[in-house]
Design a protein around this motif. Structure first.
Motif, mmCIF file in Angstrom:
data_model
loop_
_atom_site.group_PDB
_atom_site.id
_atom_site.type_symbol
_atom_site.label_atom_id
_atom_site.label_comp_id
_atom_site.label_asym_id
_atom_site.label_seq_id
_atom_site.Cartn_x
_atom_site.Cartn_y
_atom_site.Cartn_z
ATOM 1 N N VAL A 34 -4.750 1.262 -12.778
ATOM 2 C CA VAL A 34 -5.185 0.256 -11.816
ATOM 3 C C VAL A 34 -4.750 -1.091 -12.381
ATOM 4 O O VAL A 34 -5.140 -1.467 -13.483
ATOM 5 N N CYS A 35 -3.919 -1.798 -11.603
ATOM 6 C CA CYS A 35 -3.296 -2.998 -12.153
ATOM 7 C C CYS A 35 -3.009 -4.018 -11.054
ATOM 8 O O CYS A 35 -2.403 -3.682 -10.030
ATOM 9 N N GLU A 36 -3.423 -5.242 -11.277
ATOM 10 C CA GLU A 36 -3.159 -6.317 -10.320
ATOM 11 C C GLU A 36 -1.651 -6.538 -10.153
ATOM 12 O O GLU A 36 -1.191 -6.919 -9.083
ATOM 13 N N GLY A 40 1.648 -5.662 -3.816
ATOM 14 C CA GLY A 40 2.866 -5.901 -3.061
ATOM 15 C C GLY A 40 4.010 -4.962 -3.413
ATOM 16 O O GLY A 40 5.092 -5.073 -2.846
ATOM 17 N N LYS A 41 3.783 -4.046 -4.334
ATOM 18 C CA LYS A 41 4.834 -3.114 -4.761
ATOM 19 C C LYS A 41 4.653 -1.763 -4.058
ATOM 20 O O LYS A 41 3.543 -1.341 -3.778
ATOM 21 N N SER A 42 5.776 -1.093 -3.816
ATOM 22 C CA SER A 42 5.720 0.259 -3.253
ATOM 23 C C SER A 42 5.270 1.232 -4.337
ATOM 24 O O SER A 42 5.264 0.904 -5.533
ATOM 25 N N THR A 69 -1.345 5.166 -9.021
ATOM 26 C CA THR A 69 -1.206 3.737 -9.299
ATOM 27 C C THR A 69 -1.817 2.937 -8.166
ATOM 28 O O THR A 69 -1.406 3.073 -7.016
ATOM 29 N N ASP A 70 -2.802 2.122 -8.488
ATOM 30 C CA ASP A 70 -3.527 1.354 -7.477
ATOM 31 C C ASP A 70 -3.714 -0.091 -7.927
ATOM 32 O O ASP A 70 -3.664 -0.379 -9.120
ATOM 33 N N VAL A 71 -3.937 -0.976 -6.954
ATOM 34 C CA VAL A 71 -4.461 -2.297 -7.255
ATOM 35 C C VAL A 71 -5.979 -2.151 -7.207
ATOM 36 O O VAL A 71 -6.486 -1.179 -6.633
ATOM 37 N N PRO A 72 -6.737 -3.082 -7.788
ATOM 38 C CA PRO A 72 -8.177 -2.875 -7.931
ATOM 39 C C PRO A 72 -8.932 -2.436 -6.684
ATOM 40 O O PRO A 72 -9.728 -1.495 -6.747
#
Length: 76
Positions: A34-36, A40-42, A69-72
């Motif tokens: 999980v990463c900021e 905006g990335k595929s 892989t996720d954003v928070p």
């Protein structure tokens, strides 16, 4: 290779990431990252970012790495 080493490499390459790696056979692993920086990335771009942190270990010591892989706000 073990899950702790992989986790440390991913954290070193993506310092703002929360990382959980599992896998106990020494060659097949699963990672949740999980990463900021993923914003905006595929999915493909996110996976490439993680693979880049592992360099030459991918395909050698690490035979398989299943990634989430996720954003928070995508976790859950």
């Amino acid at each position: 290779m073990d899950s702790n080493a992989i986790e440390q490499m991913i954290r070193a390459g993506l310092p703002d990431a929360e990382v959980i790696v599992s896998g106990d056979d020494g060659v097949h692993f699963e990672a949740e990252v999980v990463c900021e920086s993923f914003r905006g990335k595929s999915t493909l771009q996110r996976h490439r970012m993680v693979y880049a942190t592992l360099g030459e270990f991918m395909g050698r010591e690490i035979h398989a790495l299943a990634l989430r892989t996720d954003v928070p706000e995508e976790t859950g």
